[in-house]
Design a protein around this motif. Structure first.
Motif, PDB file in Angstrom:
ATOM      1  N   ASN A 361       0.754  -1.688  -0.139  1.00 18.81           N
ATOM      2  CA  ASN A 361       0.021   0.256  -0.409  1.00 18.81           C
ATOM      3  C   ASN A 361       0.548   1.022  -0.211  1.00 18.81           C
ATOM      4  O   ASN A 361       1.742   1.523   1.402  1.00 18.81           O
ATOM      5  CB  ASN A 361      -0.936  -0.062   1.258  1.00 18.81           C
ATOM      6  N   LEU A 362       0.386   2.177  -1.096  1.00 15.46           N
ATOM      7  CA  LEU A 362       1.000   3.539  -1.216  1.00 15.46           C
ATOM      8  C   LEU A 362       0.333   4.377  -0.957  1.00 15.46           C
ATOM      9  O   LEU A 362      -1.092   4.121  -1.482  1.00 15.46           O
ATOM     10  CB  LEU A 362       1.863   3.529  -2.739  1.00 15.46           C
ATOM     11  N   PRO A 363       0.662   5.338  -0.544  1.00 17.88           N
ATOM     12  CA  PRO A 363      -0.198   6.346  -0.515  1.00 17.88           C
ATOM     13  C   PRO A 363      -1.567   6.543  -1.477  1.00 17.88           C
ATOM     14  O   PRO A 363      -2.873   6.900  -0.767  1.00 17.88           O
ATOM     15  CB  PRO A 363       0.580   7.995   0.091  1.00 17.88           C
ATOM     16  N   ASN A 364      -1.345   6.460  -2.750  1.00 21.39           N
ATOM     17  CA  ASN A 364      -1.721   7.029  -3.858  1.00 21.39           C
ATOM     18  C   ASN A 364      -1.585   6.119  -4.842  1.00 21.39           C
ATOM     19  O   ASN A 364      -2.675   6.189  -5.532  1.00 21.39           O
ATOM     20  CB  ASN A 364      -1.854   8.015  -4.429  1.00 21.39           C
ATOM     21  N   ASN A 365      -1.283   4.481  -4.692  1.00 20.64           N
ATOM     22  CA  ASN A 365      -1.238   3.883  -5.348  1.00 20.64           C
ATOM     23  C   ASN A 365      -1.050   2.364  -4.479  1.00 20.64           C
ATOM     24  O   ASN A 365      -0.659   1.709  -3.427  1.00 20.64           O
ATOM     25  CB  ASN A 365       0.275   4.144  -6.261  1.00 20.64           C
ATOM     26  N   LEU A 366      -1.193   1.338  -5.453  1.00 18.67           N
ATOM     27  CA  LEU A 366      -1.203  -0.171  -4.956  1.00 18.67           C
ATOM     28  C   LEU A 366      -0.265  -0.893  -5.785  1.00 18.67           C
ATOM     29  O   LEU A 366      -0.454  -0.371  -6.941  1.00 18.67           O
ATOM     30  CB  LEU A 366      -2.512  -0.864  -4.502  1.00 18.67           C
ATOM     31  N   VAL A 367       0.851  -1.655  -5.335  1.00 17.19           N
ATOM     32  CA  VAL A 367       1.593  -2.310  -5.927  1.00 17.19           C
ATOM     33  C   VAL A 367       1.674  -3.816  -5.469  1.00 17.19           C
ATOM     34  O   VAL A 367       1.619  -4.503  -4.295  1.00 17.19           O
ATOM     35  CB  VAL A 367       3.279  -1.590  -5.371  1.00 17.19           C
ATOM     36  N   ASP A 368       1.263  -4.448  -7.503  1.00 18.83           N
ATOM     37  CA  ASP A 368       1.134  -5.887  -6.636  1.00 18.83           C
ATOM     38  C   ASP A 368       2.349  -6.339  -7.185  1.00 18.83           C
ATOM     39  O   ASP A 368       2.991  -6.876  -8.118  1.00 18.83           O
ATOM     40  CB  ASP A 368       0.089  -6.469  -7.180  1.00 18.83           C
ATOM     41  N   SER A 369       2.925  -7.840  -6.479  1.00 22.68           N
ATOM     42  CA  SER A 369       4.050  -9.081  -6.975  1.00 22.68           C
ATOM     43  C   SER A 369       3.378  -9.359  -7.615  1.00 22.68           C
ATOM     44  O   SER A 369       2.167  -9.723  -8.378  1.00 22.68           O
ATOM     45  CB  SER A 369       3.936  -8.969  -5.429  1.00 22.68           C
ATOM     46  N   GLU A 370       4.743 -10.515  -8.512  1.00 18.54           N
ATOM     47  CA  GLU A 370       4.249 -11.367  -8.992  1.00 18.54           C
ATOM     48  C   GLU A 370       3.817 -12.748  -8.493  1.00 18.54           C
ATOM     49  O   GLU A 370       4.117 -12.263  -6.903  1.00 18.54           O
ATOM     50  CB  GLU A 370       4.569 -12.362  -9.189  1.00 18.54           C
TER      51      GLU A 370
END
Length: 419
Positions: A361-370
């Motif tokens: 969880n980033l402040p304005n984004n969601l980063v997914d792993s493989e």
């Protein structure tokens, strides 16, 4: 973000994830908390948005930052440019590049030893020889010279390399030594670096540090040098992509192309094409380029590309202090990872395949792993010891009451009949 591996525990029904989180420069992100992560566990071939998958509650996740001694064994290969240009003074003017590089590696080795006694280092010089120049060819024998960080043998190796300063004469051959090192680490038959598929032990940490003050310059005065270099580079990139769990950090030792542009009053920052024989006829019209090509050009772009494809860090330094700081960043990257534990939430048969995905969880984004697959050979958790003892006692009582005691009574009655 990357899941290094998922390790299921067949006895406890628990899965351990080793996770790294990077910034845009592939440097580790530190200080994250449990609520920064979301975990989604899926059966095989299921879409993560379907009901078959289960997103775990924060209460079901345990986050830990492992101490250095808790991490699996680490293996570091330092590829040290041993070409003739390493005899030149660095930007500080007080040390040759070789002296500066060795001083920085010496400190790196000492810092590595302070992190714990589970990391070994191999320092490997490289350079392509020619007429009256023996060079330093990299083979398995040279690579497999690991010593526990901090031991006297590392210092002996560094002093031996320092003593060869006046004999440096080789050309810079970057791609072949790097290929040898990557394939050496990637050898599936070497259990030091690659555990069997059915092993429950964590995979070792493997890193290569490539320190060079030049560019891939093994083609002499061939007219098609840029094309030959591009072909060799593509082959090298294919090798790197074939071993995704091996990290290559690159360290360019010298002036950046922009600094060289200013120093030599060039029209634009020089490239590999500019310093080839053909390139000098076409662009960056400067009489200084012949000197630049021989001694000062460092292929920053290629070093960045090599590091980028392996999730490594690319640094560029002009003096010993800056080189040392860059190696410290590589050191931190070797140890900075997160450990996430959770109990397997989805029932599965023994030997079935599962997938896990971590979201950051980033402040304005969601980063997914493989997605990371794992086979869970035994889903059920081991019962607590007290519960197992109680079950054993009840089972024993049932056997005695329903089998052994009736048998003894029956045997006794038979014996009476025949008396």
């Amino acid at each position: 973000m990357e899941i290094i591996e998922a390790i299921p525990d067949r006895n406890e029904g628990e899965v351990t994830l080793r996770v790294k989180v990077y910034d845009e420069n592939n440097k580790p992100v530190k200080g994250l908390q449990k609520d920064n992560f979301n975990l989604t566990v899926c059966p095989p071939k299921a879409d993560s948005n379907t009901r078959e998958c289960q997103t775990l509650n924060q209460a079901d996740i345990n986050l830990k930052i492992p101490q250095p001694e808790e991490l699996p064994p680490g293996w570091v290969i330092v590829l040290l440019d041993f070409s003739g240009s390493m005899k030149q003074l660095d930007s500080s003017g007080g040390k040759t590049k070789l002296e500066g590089a060795i001083a920085a590696i010496r400190k790196f080795n000492q810092d590595l030893a302070k992190k714990g006694e589970n990391t070994k280092i191999s320092i490997v010089p490289f350079g392509k020889g020619g007429q009256n120049c023996p060079g330093n060819k990299v083979t398995k024998k040279e690579l497999d010279n690991f010593v526990l960080a901090g031991k006297k043998k590392v210092e002996q190796t560094l002093k031996k390399l320092e003593s060869k300063l006046n004999n440096l004469c080789a050309a810079t051959d970057i791609y072949e030594p790097l290929r040898q090192a990557v394939q050496f680490f990637g050898n599936p038959e070497d259990s030091r670096f690659n555990l069997p598929a059915n092993s429950n032990l964590p995979q070792s940490r493997r890193s290569i540090i490539l320190l060079s003050d030049g560019y891939h310059s093994i083609y002499g005065e061939r007219e098609n040098e840029p094309e030959l270099e591009a072909q060799d580079f593509e082959k090298m990139m294919f090798i790197l992509k074939s071993y995704p769990n091996i990290t290559v950090h690159t360290l360019g030792y010298g002036l950046t192309p922009e600094q060289l542009q200013q120093k030599y009053n060039l029209k634009q920052p020089p490239t590999i094409r500019d310093i080839s024989k053909r390139g000098r006829k076409k662009s960056n019209d400067s009489a200084s380029l012949s000197e630049l090509a021989a001694e000062e050009f460092v292929d920053q772009k290629r070093l960045q590309q090599i590091a980028g494809v392996t999730r490594g860090i690319a640094e560029f330094s002009g003096n010993v202090e800056s080189i040392s700081n860059s190696l410290t960043e590589f050191l931190e990257a070797l140890f900075d990872e997160y450990q996430i534990n959770y109990i397997q939430p989805i029932n599965a048969d023994r030997g079935s395949l599962h997938n896990v995905q971590v979201s950051f969880n980033l402040p304005n984004n969601l980063v997914d792993s493989e997605r990371e697959p794992y086979v869970f050979p035994w889903v059920s958790r081991s019962l607590p010891r007290l519960t197992r003892i109680i079950i054993f006692l009840f089972t024993l009582a049932a056997l005695l009451g329903g089998g052994v005691i009736p048998f003894l009574l029956w045997a006794k009655s038979i014996k009476r009949e025949y008396q």
